[in-house]
Design a protein around this motif. Structure first.
Motif, PDB file in Angstrom:
ATOM      1  N   UNK A 101      -6.401   9.315 -13.756  1.00 29.70           N
ATOM      2  CA  UNK A 101      -6.825   9.279 -12.353  1.00 29.70           C
ATOM      3  C   UNK A 101      -6.341   7.993 -11.699  1.00 29.70           C
ATOM      4  N   UNK A 102      -6.459   6.877 -12.399  1.00 28.76           N
ATOM      5  CA  UNK A 102      -5.967   5.608 -11.870  1.00 28.76           C
ATOM      6  C   UNK A 102      -4.474   5.639 -11.629  1.00 28.76           C
ATOM      7  N   UNK A 103      -3.730   6.287 -12.509  1.00 33.21           N
ATOM      8  CA  UNK A 103      -2.291   6.401 -12.344  1.00 33.21           C
ATOM      9  C   UNK A 103      -1.950   7.205 -11.090  1.00 33.21           C
ATOM     10  N   UNK A 104      -2.627   8.308 -10.894  1.00 38.10           N
ATOM     11  CA  UNK A 104      -2.373   9.146  -9.711  1.00 38.10           C
ATOM     12  C   UNK A 104      -2.761   8.410  -8.434  1.00 38.10           C
ATOM     13  N   UNK A 105      -3.898   7.735  -8.439  1.00 34.93           N
ATOM     14  CA  UNK A 105      -4.324   6.968  -7.261  1.00 34.93           C
ATOM     15  C   UNK A 105      -3.322   5.852  -6.973  1.00 34.93           C
ATOM     16  N   UNK A 106      -2.853   5.183  -8.005  1.00 35.09           N
ATOM     17  CA  UNK A 106      -1.846   4.145  -7.823  1.00 35.09           C
ATOM     18  C   UNK A 106      -0.560   4.692  -7.223  1.00 35.09           C
ATOM     19  N   UNK A 107      -0.126   5.855  -7.686  1.00 34.53           N
ATOM     20  CA  UNK A 107       1.066   6.476  -7.110  1.00 34.53           C
ATOM     21  C   UNK A 107       0.870   6.841  -5.646  1.00 34.53           C
ATOM     22  N   UNK A 108      -0.286   7.378  -5.322  1.00 38.89           N
ATOM     23  CA  UNK A 108      -0.572   7.744  -3.930  1.00 38.89           C
ATOM     24  C   UNK A 108      -0.566   6.513  -3.046  1.00 38.89           C
ATOM     25  N   UNK A 109      -1.203   5.433  -3.482  1.00 42.33           N
ATOM     26  CA  UNK A 109      -1.215   4.200  -2.696  1.00 42.33           C
ATOM     27  C   UNK A 109       0.199   3.625  -2.549  1.00 42.33           C
ATOM     28  N   UNK A 110       0.960   3.660  -3.622  1.00 37.44           N
ATOM     29  CA  UNK A 110       2.319   3.134  -3.588  1.00 37.44           C
ATOM     30  C   UNK A 110       3.193   3.919  -2.608  1.00 37.44           C
ATOM     31  N   UNK A 111       3.129   5.233  -2.679  1.00 32.52           N
ATOM     32  CA  UNK A 111       3.967   6.056  -1.805  1.00 32.52           C
ATOM     33  C   UNK A 111       3.504   5.964  -0.358  1.00 32.52           C
ATOM     34  N   UNK A 112       2.207   6.011  -0.124  1.00 39.43           N
ATOM     35  CA  UNK A 112       1.703   5.940   1.252  1.00 39.43           C
ATOM     36  C   UNK A 112       2.030   4.583   1.876  1.00 39.43           C
ATOM     37  N   UNK A 113       1.766   3.505   1.150  1.00 40.00           N
ATOM     38  CA  UNK A 113       2.072   2.186   1.680  1.00 40.00           C
ATOM     39  C   UNK A 113       3.553   1.968   1.887  1.00 40.00           C
ATOM     40  N   UNK A 114       4.352   2.473   0.948  1.00 40.04           N
ATOM     41  CA  UNK A 114       5.797   2.321   1.064  1.00 40.04           C
ATOM     42  C   UNK A 114       6.378   3.073   2.243  1.00 40.04           C
ATOM     43  N   UNK A 115       5.909   4.281   2.469  1.00 41.34           N
ATOM     44  CA  UNK A 115       6.425   5.041   3.610  1.00 41.34           C
ATOM     45  C   UNK A 115       5.989   4.428   4.923  1.00 41.34           C
TER      46      UNK A 115
END
Length: 70
Positions: A47-61
């Motif tokens: 779950x932490x991995x998925x949340x981290x990916x979501x934050x990374x992609x959202x912030x990056x875009x």
């Protein structure tokens, strides 16, 4: 630096750190000679991995402005 861009850069960095940290806990057992995590902590790491990916992609875009102008 624009304060809004700073916030998105911080979110991107946080997401990357969370994804890398949680990913390490997922793969440390099978690939680094440790033991596999118990089911509940393993699920938490996933779950932490998925949340981290979501934050990374959202912030990056948002940081790069992808999709902001059509």
């Amino acid at each position: 630096m624009n304060p809004v861009r700073f916030v998105f850069a911080a979110v991107t960095s946080l997401g990357l750190a969370v994804a890398v940290g949680a990913g390490f806990f997922v793969v440390r057992g099978p690939f680094f000679g440790g033991t596999l995590l118990d089911p509940v902590p393993l699920f938490g790491a996933l779950v932490g991995f998925v949340v981290g990916l979501v934050l990374f992609v959202w912030g990056g875009t948002r940081l790069l402005g992808i999709g902001a102008r059509i």
